[in-house]
Scaffold this motif. Structure first.
Motif, short mmCIF file in Angstrom:
data_model
loop_
_atom_site.label_atom_id
_atom_site.label_comp_id
_atom_site.label_asym_id
_atom_site.label_seq_id
_atom_site.Cartn_x
_atom_site.Cartn_y
_atom_site.Cartn_z
N GLU A 181 76.69 68.47 35.06
CA GLU A 181 76.82 68.09 36.46
C GLU A 181 77.01 69.34 37.33
N ILE A 182 76.18 69.48 38.33
CA ILE A 182 76.25 70.61 39.25
C ILE A 182 76.45 70.07 40.65
N GLU A 183 77.48 70.57 41.34
CA GLU A 183 77.81 70.10 42.68
C GLU A 183 77.98 71.26 43.65
N ASN A 184 77.21 71.23 44.73
CA ASN A 184 77.36 72.18 45.84
C ASN A 184 77.48 73.62 45.37
N LEU A 185 76.64 73.98 44.41
CA LEU A 185 76.73 75.30 43.78
C LEU A 185 76.09 76.38 44.66
N SER A 186 76.75 77.52 44.76
CA SER A 186 76.21 78.65 45.53
C SER A 186 76.37 79.95 44.76
N LYS A 187 75.50 80.91 45.10
CA LYS A 187 75.54 82.21 44.44
C LYS A 187 75.02 83.27 45.39
N ALA A 188 75.66 84.44 45.36
CA ALA A 188 75.21 85.60 46.13
C ALA A 188 75.39 86.84 45.28
N PHE A 189 74.52 87.83 45.47
CA PHE A 189 74.64 89.10 44.77
C PHE A 189 75.08 90.18 45.75
N THR A 190 76.00 91.03 45.32
CA THR A 190 76.44 92.16 46.13
C THR A 190 75.77 93.43 45.63
N LEU A 191 75.06 94.13 46.50
CA LEU A 191 74.36 95.35 46.14
C LEU A 191 75.28 96.54 46.41
#
Length: 227
Positions: A3-13
């Motif tokens: 189950e995946i809910e409201n998942l977010s991801k960002a990468f920092t360079l």
């Protein structure tokens, strides 16, 4: 099961002044027992990123990922290790093993880690290696010396050694000949029949049509398209 809910991801360079690149937002997905879901979308849309977050290789920025009740985003390293050992299998495109360990043992290792009798674990490994047409004289050699195609088949054998309740498959039929492709598709079908919840990336359209119950275009989870 997954189950995946409201998942977010960002990468920092960090080598570019700490610039933050958002790559996913508002991802939602549910995969039940015996279901296989294909992740689709153009290259760079986040398919592999999502798979790596589910496996715990990437940290999510927000949201939840529950695999048989365990939230990967909040789990301790020990909990993630246990989940990988008992519940969540991952067949990647690349084989990463300790050099000099025999192929037979590499494939049996997931079962040995669970405490399975060594004879039974190695028998299962041998059956899979034979099924995937790895010549018996190679079983006592390290797979690090094998061709790319042979390594891929060893990786598949290892991934299917234990009857994981949930599985992640990253291009499992890529570059396989017709005979071995058919073996892999049968293994996936058998896993579904016993109730495994499966998420996969399949660029092989015929394979995707055969084993997947539905498709999810991850492009809709990119920040520009997030709801």
């Amino acid at each position: 099961m997954i189950e995946i809910e409201n998942l977010s991801k960002a990468f920092t360079l960090h080598n570019q002044g700490g610039a933050i690149i958002p790559v996913m937002a508002g991802a939602e997905l549910n995969v039940g027992p015996g279901e296989c879901v294909a992740l689709t979308g153009q290259s760079g849309s986040g398919k592999s990123t999502l798979m790596r977050m589910i496996y715990g290789n990437y940290l999510a920025a927000g949201g939840a990922i529950r695999v048989e009740g365990t939230d990967i985003t909040r789990a301790t390293p020990r909990e993630i290790i246990r989940l990988r050992r008992e519940t969540l299998g991952y067949v990647s495109q690349f084989l990463r093993v300790v050099p000099r360990v025999p192929t037979r043992t590499v494939v049996a290792e997931p079962l040995l880690a669970l405490g399975t009798d060594a004879a039974a674990a190695h028998a299962r490994a041998e059956a899979l290696l034979k099924m995937l047409n790895i010549p018996e004289p190679l079983w006592q050699l390290s797979p690090t010396t094998f061709s790319g195609g042979e390594q891929q088949r060893v990786n598949i054998a290892r991934g299917f050694a234990h009857a994981y309740p949930a599985m992640l498959l990253d291009e499992p039929t890529a570059s396989l000949d017709a005979t071995n492709r058919e073996v892999v598709l049968r293994l996936i079908e058998e896993a579904k029949a016993r109730g495994a919840a499966i998420i996969g990336i399949f660029h092989d359209e015929a394979a995707r049509a055969r084993v997947c119950d539905r498709e999810v275009d991850v492009t809709r989870f990119t920040p520009a398209r997030a709801a």
